[in-house]
Design a protein around this motif. Structure first.
Motif, mmCIF file in Angstrom:
data_model
loop_
_atom_site.group_PDB
_atom_site.id
_atom_site.type_symbol
_atom_site.label_atom_id
_atom_site.label_comp_id
_atom_site.label_asym_id
_atom_site.label_seq_id
_atom_site.Cartn_x
_atom_site.Cartn_y
_atom_site.Cartn_z
ATOM 1 N N GLU A 26 0.849 -1.187 0.000
ATOM 2 C CA GLU A 26 0.000 0.000 0.000
ATOM 3 C C GLU A 26 0.881 1.231 0.000
ATOM 4 O O GLU A 26 1.911 1.270 0.680
ATOM 5 N N VAL A 27 0.455 2.244 -0.752
ATOM 6 C CA VAL A 27 1.236 3.471 -0.919
ATOM 7 C C VAL A 27 0.280 4.657 -0.857
ATOM 8 O O VAL A 27 -0.795 4.616 -1.452
ATOM 9 N N ARG A 28 0.681 5.693 -0.163
ATOM 10 C CA ARG A 28 -0.018 6.981 -0.240
ATOM 11 C C ARG A 28 0.635 7.751 -1.383
ATOM 12 O O ARG A 28 1.858 7.853 -1.445
ATOM 13 N N VAL A 29 -0.166 8.269 -2.287
ATOM 14 C CA VAL A 29 0.370 8.977 -3.452
ATOM 15 C C VAL A 29 1.130 10.213 -2.964
ATOM 16 O O VAL A 29 0.545 11.111 -2.357
ATOM 17 N N PRO A 30 2.452 10.246 -3.228
ATOM 18 C CA PRO A 30 3.261 11.380 -2.755
ATOM 19 C C PRO A 30 3.155 12.588 -3.693
ATOM 20 O O PRO A 30 2.788 12.445 -4.868
ATOM 21 N N PRO A 31 3.505 13.765 -3.199
ATOM 22 C CA PRO A 31 3.411 14.972 -4.028
ATOM 23 C C PRO A 31 4.236 14.893 -5.310
ATOM 24 O O PRO A 31 3.838 15.425 -6.340
ATOM 25 N N ARG A 32 5.388 14.214 -5.274
ATOM 26 C CA ARG A 32 6.251 14.140 -6.465
ATOM 27 C C ARG A 32 5.602 13.379 -7.615
ATOM 28 O O ARG A 32 6.029 13.494 -8.760
ATOM 29 N N GLU A 65 -3.884 9.936 -1.758
ATOM 30 C CA GLU A 65 -4.841 8.831 -1.803
ATOM 31 C C GLU A 65 -4.100 7.526 -1.516
ATOM 32 O O GLU A 65 -2.960 7.344 -1.940
ATOM 33 N N LEU A 66 -4.744 6.642 -0.777
ATOM 34 C CA LEU A 66 -4.153 5.347 -0.470
ATOM 35 C C LEU A 66 -4.411 4.393 -1.629
ATOM 36 O O LEU A 66 -5.547 4.229 -2.066
ATOM 37 N N ALA A 67 -3.339 3.786 -2.126
ATOM 38 C CA ALA A 67 -3.441 2.862 -3.254
ATOM 39 C C ALA A 67 -2.823 1.523 -2.874
ATOM 40 O O ALA A 67 -1.793 1.464 -2.211
ATOM 41 N N ARG A 68 -3.463 0.460 -3.297
ATOM 42 C CA ARG A 68 -2.986 -0.903 -3.054
ATOM 43 C C ARG A 68 -2.498 -1.465 -4.400
ATOM 44 O O ARG A 68 -3.232 -1.486 -5.372
ATOM 45 N N ALA A 106 3.505 7.574 -15.606
ATOM 46 C CA ALA A 106 4.794 6.931 -15.350
ATOM 47 C C ALA A 106 4.940 6.529 -13.882
ATOM 48 O O ALA A 106 5.624 5.557 -13.568
ATOM 49 N N SER A 107 4.277 7.241 -12.998
ATOM 50 C CA SER A 107 4.355 6.916 -11.569
ATOM 51 C C SER A 107 3.637 5.617 -11.241
ATOM 52 O O SER A 107 4.034 4.904 -10.318
ATOM 53 N N TYR A 108 2.586 5.292 -11.985
ATOM 54 C CA TYR A 108 1.922 3.995 -11.777
ATOM 55 C C TYR A 108 2.920 2.868 -12.081
ATOM 56 O O TYR A 108 3.015 1.895 -11.340
#
Length: 133
Positions: free
Chosen positions: A11-17, A71-74, A28-30
């Motif tokens: 799980e990742v919280r989408v960072p500002p970068r 946003e929290l992403a799995r 590209a971040s996905y």
């Protein structure tokens, strides 16, 4: 920060970068986050003698719904192809109960300076079958 539940899920919280000026995650971040999840997953494989190296031959992303900052992403790994010399992965990206994206990554097993295709080790192949979708 990434949090791991199982070896095939992080799980990742989408960072500002990773977001554009509208707050939506760059495509590209996905792929980058999916590669991080895949790296975490890959560390749990059985170790084999004289293992080939694996190089990415293809990566693509199908976006269903943009993720936004914080946003929290799995990211969930599954195997969709086990070839003689290659492995195909699908990384499902979900937020809540919603599918946001699917990232497909194809790895090729290679040896030597010329990166000659090499067969997948049997122990690796057997382990991958547990995650075959």
């Amino acid at each position: 920060m990434a949090r791991a539940e199982r070896s095939d899920v992080i799980e990742v919280r989408v960072p500002p970068r990773d977001v554009d000026r509208h707050g939506q995650m760059f495509i590209a971040s996905y792929i980058s986050q999916a590669e991080t999840a895949l790296s975490h997953f890959w560390r749990t494989r059985p170790l084999v003698d004289d293992e080939p190296i694996y190089i990415a031959r293809k990566a693509s992303c199908s976006l269903h719904r943009a993720l936004h900052y914080d946003e929290l992403a799995r990211f969930s790994i599954s195997v969709n192809k086990i070839g003689g010399k290659s492995i195909g992965f699908v990384v499902a990206v979900e937020t809540g109960n919603e599918l946001a994206a699917e990232v497909e990554i194809l790895w090729l097993a290679v040896r030597g300076d010329e990166h000659d295709p090499a067969p997948l080790p049997e122990d690796t192949r057997d382990w991958l079958y547990k995650y075959l979708a």
